[in-house]
Write an enzyme that holds these catalytic residues in place. Sequence first.
Site, PDB file in Angstrom:
ATOM      1  N   SER A   1       0.838  -1.198   0.000  1.00  0.00           N
ATOM      2  CA  SER A   1       0.000   0.000   0.000  1.00  0.00           C
ATOM      3  C   SER A   1       0.870   1.243   0.000  1.00  0.00           C
ATOM      4  CB  SER A   1      -0.931  -0.039   1.222  1.00  0.00           C
ATOM      5  OG  SER A   1      -1.916   0.968   1.134  1.00  0.00           O
TER       6      SER A   1
ATOM      7  N   GLY B   1       1.866   3.243   2.448  1.00  0.00           N
ATOM      8  CA  GLY B   1       2.908   3.316   3.476  1.00  0.00           C
ATOM      9  C   GLY B   1       4.162   2.567   3.080  1.00  0.00           C
ATOM     10  N   GLU B   2       3.988   1.399   2.494  1.00  0.00           N
ATOM     11  CA  GLU B   2       5.138   0.615   2.046  1.00  0.00           C
ATOM     12  C   GLU B   2       5.826   1.278   0.856  1.00  0.00           C
ATOM     13  OE1 GLU B   2       2.874  -1.269   4.733  1.00  0.00           O
ATOM     14  OE2 GLU B   2       2.055  -0.836   2.736  1.00  0.00           O
ATOM     15  N   PHE B   3       5.046   1.956   0.007  1.00  0.00           N
ATOM     16  CA  PHE B   3       5.653   2.697  -1.096  1.00  0.00           C
ATOM     17  C   PHE B   3       6.597   3.767  -0.565  1.00  0.00           C
ATOM     18  CE2 PHE B   3       5.667   6.515  -3.741  1.00  0.00           C
ATOM     19  CZ  PHE B   3       6.190   6.006  -4.928  1.00  0.00           C
TER      20      PHE B   3
ATOM     21  N   GLY C   1       9.762   2.126   0.700  1.00  0.00           N
ATOM     22  CA  GLY C   1      10.714   1.646  -0.297  1.00  0.00           C
ATOM     23  C   GLY C   1      11.145   2.690  -1.310  1.00  0.00           C
TER      24      GLY C   1
END
EC number: 2.4.99.12
Length: 411
Positions: free
Chosen positions: A57, A59-61, A64
């Site tokens: 989602s 947040g992970e984007f 990373g």
Amino acid sequence: MLLLYNFGIALYKMLIYIVSFFNLKAKLFLKGRENIFSKIKEKADGNQKHIWFHFASLGEFEQGRPVLEELKKTHPEKKIIVTFFSPSGYEIRKNYALADGIFYLPLDTKKNARRFIDLIQPEIAIFTKYEFWYHYFQLLHERKVPLLIISGIFRPNQLFFKWYGGFYRKMLHCVTHFFVQNTESVNLLEGLNFKNVSLSGDTRFDRVAENVLTVQPLPLIEEFCGQAPVFIAGSTWPQDEQLIIALIAAYPQWKFIIAPHEIGPSHIDQLVKLIPGALRYTQLDGQVSQPESQVMLIDNIGLLSSIYQYGKVVYIGGGFGVSIHNTLEAAAFGLPVIFGPKYDKFQEAKDLLQINAAITISSMPQLSSAFEKLQHDADAGTAAKKYVQDKKGATRQILTYLEPFISRDGL
């Protein structure tokens, strides 16, 4: 077990279909995957190798993103494919400029995995934090495509570490290298005899530190704040908002900016009724028509990480629900943080509490006490900023590992 896993994927798709009739996210989840392979074929050259980044989602984007952007900076010739599982990531970042193709990840079936990987021809795959998909992982392993987990975090209660978790451990064996956030994760993986583990920390520290250096001014927010001290409530849910609303009348000399997690019309309308005189950011029409107003509601997405530059004390929402949201964006600006009782999944929250840069609360009196303490505690904000600065460096460690794979022609 594989049969049960495949059944679970099919059942999940059916449930999403049913929920989509009355839930926008579920509808977007399905709609975004319609004709997905035609969309991929149109955008991605099947004869061209790609570096594949997958994010659950938004947040992970953001987590990373430092790795992706630094990689693109050092290897601009490389083609990058980005996939999301959730609409909350895809819908916000579907026009992200540095990717050559951005798609929803097709559901994890053997057929979908083969079609997808055939189309994008990954030379390396990078998954951020979590999401373990059996068919994708198995096929990457079969084709000898390096697979990295970055900013990974593991807990003892996960299925990988249960006596009956053999099926899930098979997915771990497909990972070329784990870059994890904490020593607990290292120990858990080493307990399963995995040696391909590095304690790199969290790439979010690099991201939020960079945001402080590149943040742009927000004239309407600046005008609203004036010379008043500002309390920012970020990613709030209704239970958080009830507590914050009680603070407003008690501190008339403060300005309050509330950025709710859900910005649908019904929720924003409800907040406007609860807080008479509150301004809505999207209705300011280029100027703050009521500069004497004490409260501003942020009713759009993407501003919060920049709004923190104007704060003095921050409350992060979610702690009365599943778990708190991102505390690091605020800490990077040197702001002390308050949050609710459910924070145990986040190492940074524990660390901020440990260094007295944050306070956790579970009631209105505790919130009032925490707010009173932190607005007079300059050391708390200083400690928060130093914590972020000291934790930078995960991105460089990951890129150093990647370099031998990326610099050679083909894999």
